[in-house]
Design a protein around this motif. Structure first.
Motif, PDB file in Angstrom:
ATOM      1  N   PRO A  26      27.733  11.551  68.015  1.00 18.87           N
ATOM      2  CA  PRO A  26      27.853  12.971  67.648  1.00 18.87           C
ATOM      3  C   PRO A  26      26.489  13.625  67.452  1.00 18.87           C
ATOM      4  N   ALA A  27      26.333  14.846  67.962  1.00 22.47           N
ATOM      5  CA  ALA A  27      25.111  15.621  67.719  1.00 22.47           C
ATOM      6  C   ALA A  27      25.167  16.233  66.325  1.00 22.47           C
ATOM      7  N   LEU A  28      26.379  16.526  65.865  1.00 15.60           N
ATOM      8  CA  LEU A  28      26.583  17.016  64.490  1.00 15.60           C
ATOM      9  C   LEU A  28      27.708  16.211  63.882  1.00 15.60           C
ATOM     10  N   LEU A  29      27.512  15.801  62.630  1.00 21.07           N
ATOM     11  CA  LEU A  29      28.510  14.938  62.002  1.00 21.07           C
ATOM     12  C   LEU A  29      28.902  15.472  60.627  1.00 21.07           C
ATOM     13  N   ASP A  30      30.144  15.844  60.511  1.00 18.08           N
ATOM     14  CA  ASP A  30      30.745  16.197  59.227  1.00 18.08           C
ATOM     15  C   ASP A  30      29.924  17.231  58.440  1.00 18.08           C
ATOM     16  N   ILE A  31      29.644  18.340  59.100  1.00 18.46           N
ATOM     17  CA  ILE A  31      28.833  19.400  58.475  1.00 18.46           C
ATOM     18  C   ILE A  31      29.753  20.428  57.809  1.00 18.46           C
ATOM     19  N   SER A  32      29.486  20.720  56.549  1.00 16.62           N
ATOM     20  CA  SER A  32      30.254  21.745  55.825  1.00 16.62           C
ATOM     21  C   SER A  32      29.318  22.649  55.039  1.00 16.62           C
ATOM     22  N   PHE A  33      29.514  23.949  55.164  1.00 12.94           N
ATOM     23  CA  PHE A  33      28.780  24.921  54.343  1.00 12.94           C
ATOM     24  C   PHE A  33      29.438  26.274  54.525  1.00 12.94           C
ATOM     25  N   GLN A  34      29.124  27.183  53.643  1.00 11.21           N
ATOM     26  CA  GLN A  34      29.562  28.558  53.896  1.00 11.21           C
ATOM     27  C   GLN A  34      28.493  29.556  53.521  1.00 11.21           C
ATOM     28  N   ILE A  35      28.489  30.672  54.247  1.00 14.91           N
ATOM     29  CA  ILE A  35      27.454  31.690  54.083  1.00 14.91           C
ATOM     30  C   ILE A  35      28.132  33.028  53.804  1.00 14.91           C
TER      31      ILE A  35
END
Ligand SMILES: Nc1ncnc2c1ncn2[C@@H]1O[C@H](COP(=O)(O)OP(=O)(O)OP(=O)(O)O)[C@@H](O)[C@H]1O
Ligand SMILES: [Mg+2]
Length: 261
Positions: A26-35
């Protein structure tokens, strides 16, 4: 510029457990955030860490393996008109035979109805305003291939502004531009933010990151940190993510805490 009202409590960008792969890793793994709306957020991380991938996933260009992206509470395909994108420099075919004005007008195409003869007076006004904002009005009839790198960046910025989007995603807008152009572009980002829009900007220069952004996302496949520049620009954290010596990042402790923010 007119601020767009957003339903209170709904983040402009919400990323939940996002995993994106091109191949087996995976290039991105399990990313979580909010803006929240009206934030100017920087994305930092070393080469190949997944910054452009994150931008493309937020745009809905890349389909997640797992997780999801929501823009103002809606799936990405329902919010495409509300998002503008300034791609990383190498990703654009500059030989394409279009003028500056035509490129910026492309930002309006989402708004021009299919039965219309062409751009309305209002469309033209948006294009004119955007060209003036980035100080490129004198180049409007020039082919984009005949511009300098910094001028090309400004044209793509104008296209994003002309679109009137609520969320702007910019992939290294300052790469290869001179100091004066960088300042001018930064002013445009700031005034866009003041108008209530949300900006996510991939940025390489850690020395200016604290000054430019309200908060920073530090990624390398995973999300290593998300918060104020002071929280994220920790030399220990940076030396781990960038695989450099601690000493190489010590000076950033002063930048992130001693600035005028
Ligand atoms: N189209 C693609 N096909 C296969 N792998 C890709 C593709 N695009 C990116 N990658 C890989 O995914 C990872 C993340 O790439 P990405 O372009 O998101 O990194 P980046 O942080 O934007 O890097 P840079 O700072 O060099 O722009 C890298 O390992 C890269 O090689
Ligand atoms: Mg990139």
């Amino acid at each position: 510029m007119i601020a767009r009202p957003t339903r209170s409590g709904v983040p402009a960008v919400q990323v939940d457990h996002l995993t994106v792969s091109y191949g087996p890793t995976p290039a991105l793994l399990d990313i979580s955030f909010q803006i929240e709306a009206g934030q100017l957020v920087g994305v930092i991380g070393p080469n190949g860490s997944g910054k452009s991938t994150l931008i493309k996933a937020i745009l809905g260009f890349l389909k997640p393996d797992l997780g999801e992206v929501r823009l103002f509470g809606a799936p990405t395909d329902k919010a495409r008109r509300r998002v503008a994108y300034v791609p990383q420099r190498g990703a654009v075919d500059w030989d394409f035979p279009v003028t500056v004005e035509q490129v910026v007008m492309m930002g309006r195409y989402g708004q021009i109805p299919f039965w219309a003869w062409g751009p309305s007076r209002e469309d033209r006004q948006h294009v004119d305003d955007a060209l003036v904002t980035v100080r490129m009005e004198k180049f409007r009839r020039r082919q984009i291939g005949q511009l300098s790198g910094g001028q090309q960046q400004r044209v793509f910025m104008a296209r994003a502004l002309a679109q009137g989007a609520d969320i702007l995603l910019l992939d290294e807008p300052f790469a290869g531009v001179d100091a004066a152009t960088e300042r001018a572009l930064l002013e445009v980002l700031d005034s866009t933010k003041q108008a209530g829009r949300t900006l996510i900007v991939v940025h390489h220069d850690l020395a200016t990151a604290a000054e430019y952004f309200d908060s920073l996302l530090l990624i390398k496949q995973r999300l290593f940190a998300f918060g104020s520049p002071q929280q994220v620009l920790q030399p220990e954290l940076l030396s781990e993510v960038y695989e450099g010596s601690l000493k190489a990042f010590e000076h950033l402790r002063d930048v992130s805490t001693g600035g005028d923010k």
